[in-house]
Scaffold this motif. Structure first.
Motif, PDB file in Angstrom:
ATOM      1  N   TYR A   1     -16.435  -2.047  -7.689  1.00 57.81           N
ATOM      2  CA  TYR A   1     -15.631  -2.279  -8.475  1.00 57.81           C
ATOM      3  C   TYR A   1     -14.899  -3.529  -8.040  1.00 57.81           C
ATOM      4  O   TYR A   1     -13.724  -3.320  -7.155  1.00 57.81           O
ATOM      5  N   TYR A   2     -15.559  -4.057  -8.626  1.00 56.41           N
ATOM      6  CA  TYR A   2     -14.288  -5.753  -8.674  1.00 56.41           C
ATOM      7  C   TYR A   2     -12.907  -5.985  -8.935  1.00 56.41           C
ATOM      8  O   TYR A   2     -12.096  -6.888  -8.651  1.00 56.41           O
ATOM      9  N   PHE A   3     -12.549  -5.062  -9.609  1.00 55.13           N
ATOM     10  CA  PHE A   3     -10.990  -4.317 -10.473  1.00 55.13           C
ATOM     11  C   PHE A   3     -10.352  -3.923  -9.578  1.00 55.13           C
ATOM     12  O   PHE A   3      -8.811  -4.380  -9.320  1.00 55.13           O
ATOM     13  N   LEU A   4     -10.647  -3.465  -8.176  1.00 58.96           N
ATOM     14  CA  LEU A   4      -9.738  -2.870  -7.078  1.00 58.96           C
ATOM     15  C   LEU A   4      -9.444  -4.387  -6.108  1.00 58.96           C
ATOM     16  O   LEU A   4     -10.105  -4.942  -5.776  1.00 58.96           O
ATOM     17  N   PRO A   5      -8.165  -4.100  -5.471  1.00 62.39           N
ATOM     18  CA  PRO A   5      -8.112  -5.204  -4.475  1.00 62.39           C
ATOM     19  C   PRO A   5      -8.097  -4.298  -3.886  1.00 62.39           C
ATOM     20  O   PRO A   5      -8.174  -3.417  -3.042  1.00 62.39           O
ATOM     21  N   PRO A   6      -8.678  -5.769  -2.116  1.00 57.69           N
ATOM     22  CA  PRO A   6      -9.331  -5.129  -0.880  1.00 57.69           C
ATOM     23  C   PRO A   6      -8.368  -5.157  -0.217  1.00 57.69           C
ATOM     24  O   PRO A   6      -8.583  -4.740   0.550  1.00 57.69           O
ATOM     25  N   LEU A   7      -7.182  -5.068  -0.062  1.00 59.25           N
ATOM     26  CA  LEU A   7      -5.429  -4.104   0.045  1.00 59.25           C
ATOM     27  C   LEU A   7      -5.947  -5.375   1.040  1.00 59.25           C
ATOM     28  O   LEU A   7      -5.177  -5.536   2.714  1.00 59.25           O
ATOM     29  N   PHE A   8      -6.474  -6.832   1.559  1.00 58.18           N
ATOM     30  CA  PHE A   8      -5.874  -7.579   2.438  1.00 58.18           C
ATOM     31  C   PHE A   8      -4.772  -8.123   2.660  1.00 58.18           C
ATOM     32  O   PHE A   8      -3.829  -7.821   3.938  1.00 58.18           O
ATOM     33  N   GLY A   9      -3.776  -8.314   1.438  1.00 58.72           N
ATOM     34  CA  GLY A   9      -2.316  -8.891   1.856  1.00 58.72           C
ATOM     35  C   GLY A   9      -1.604  -7.654   2.691  1.00 58.72           C
ATOM     36  O   GLY A   9      -1.133  -7.610   3.375  1.00 58.72           O
ATOM     37  N   VAL A  10      -1.569  -5.902   2.085  1.00 59.68           N
ATOM     38  CA  VAL A  10      -1.330  -5.635   2.431  1.00 59.68           C
ATOM     39  C   VAL A  10      -0.989  -4.858   3.636  1.00 59.68           C
ATOM     40  O   VAL A  10      -0.618  -5.018   4.529  1.00 59.68           O
ATOM     41  N   VAL A  11      -2.547  -5.137   4.433  1.00 60.05           N
ATOM     42  CA  VAL A  11      -3.124  -4.830   5.790  1.00 60.05           C
ATOM     43  C   VAL A  11      -2.257  -5.769   6.198  1.00 60.05           C
ATOM     44  O   VAL A  11      -1.902  -6.116   7.918  1.00 60.05           O
ATOM     45  N   TYR A  12      -1.956  -7.217   5.821  1.00 54.46           N
ATOM     46  CA  TYR A  12      -1.821  -8.088   6.673  1.00 54.46           C
ATOM     47  C   TYR A  12      -0.062  -8.071   6.527  1.00 54.46           C
ATOM     48  O   TYR A  12       0.241  -8.617   7.590  1.00 54.46           O
ATOM     49  N   VAL A  13      -0.100  -7.725   6.459  1.00 56.05           N
ATOM     50  CA  VAL A  13       1.803  -7.522   5.840  1.00 56.05           C
ATOM     51  C   VAL A  13       2.129  -6.385   7.043  1.00 56.05           C
ATOM     52  O   VAL A  13       2.951  -6.575   8.139  1.00 56.05           O
ATOM     53  N   ILE A  14       1.101  -5.189   7.023  1.00 54.88           N
ATOM     54  CA  ILE A  14       1.573  -4.195   7.958  1.00 54.88           C
ATOM     55  C   ILE A  14       1.379  -5.028   9.376  1.00 54.88           C
ATOM     56  O   ILE A  14       1.708  -4.586  10.328  1.00 54.88           O
TER      57      ILE A  14
END
Length: 154
Positions: free
Chosen positions: A30-43
Motif C-alpha cells: 500500500y503506497y499511501f502508507l508512509p515508510p516511517l523513514f523520517g520517524v526512525v531518522y528522528v529517533i
C-alpha cells in the motif's frame, strides 16, 4: 510482587521491532502508507545525541531492509545518516540549540535531504536515481504527527 521495569522495556522494544518489520512489508503493498523513514531518522538522532548507541543494532538492519525493499542503493541511508549526524547536525545544534520544536524540520529534512543526497551521488557516479514524487511531502506530513506518538511511547 514488584514488576521488573527492564522486562517491560525489553517487551516494548521487541513488539516495536516486530511491528516495524510487518509495517515496512505492508508499505510495499500500500503506497499511501508512509515508510516511517523520517520517524526512525528522528529517533536515531535523539538516541545519537543521548549517546545511546545500543538502539543502532535495530536501526542499521531497519535502514538496510528499507533500502532493499524500496530498491535504493546499498548503504545509502547509512551514509546519509553518518553525513547528517557528524557534519550537519553539530553545526545546526550549535546555531539553533537543542529544542524539540525542530522535530518537524528534521522529518522533512530526512525525506528531502535523503532525496537530494541520492541525486548528488547519482550525478557523481552516473547511476539512476528514483523519480521525485509529491508523495514524499505527504509522507513527511503524516510522519510529523506520528513522531510525537513514537517519542511518547519510547
Amino acid at each position: 510482587m514488584r514488576r521488573n521495569s527492564t522486562d517491560k522495556r525489553n517487551l516494548r522494544i521487541f513488539f516495536l521491532v516486530i511491528f516495524s518489520i510487518v509495517y515496512i512489508a505492508i508499505t510495499d503493498i500500500y503506497y499511501f502508507l508512509p515508510p516511517l523513514f523520517g520517524v526512525v531518522y528522528v529517533i536515531a538522532q535523539e538516541k545519537y545525541e543521548e549517546q545511546s548507541f545500543g538502539t543502532f543494532y535495530f536501526f542499521v538492519p531497519f535502514f538496510l531492509y528499507f533500502e532493499a525493499s524500496k530498491g535504493l542503493p546499498l548503504l545509502s541511508t547509512l551514509l546519509f545518516i553518518l553525513f547528517s549526524f557528524k557534519i550537519l547536525l553539530p553545526k545546526f545544534r550549535k546555531f539553533f540549540g537543542y529544542s524539540k520544536i525542530f522535530i518537524p524540520l528534521f522529518i522533512f529534512y530526512a525525506y528531502f535531504g535523503y532525496f537530494a543526497f541520492l541525486y548528488f551521488f547519482g550525478w557523481l557516479f552516473d547511476t539512476p536515481v528514483p523519480q521525485f514524487s509529491l508523495l514524499l511531502a505527504l509522507y513527511a506530513g503524516i510522519e510529523v504527527f506520528l513522531i510525537w506518538i513514537f517519542l511518547w511511547i519510547l
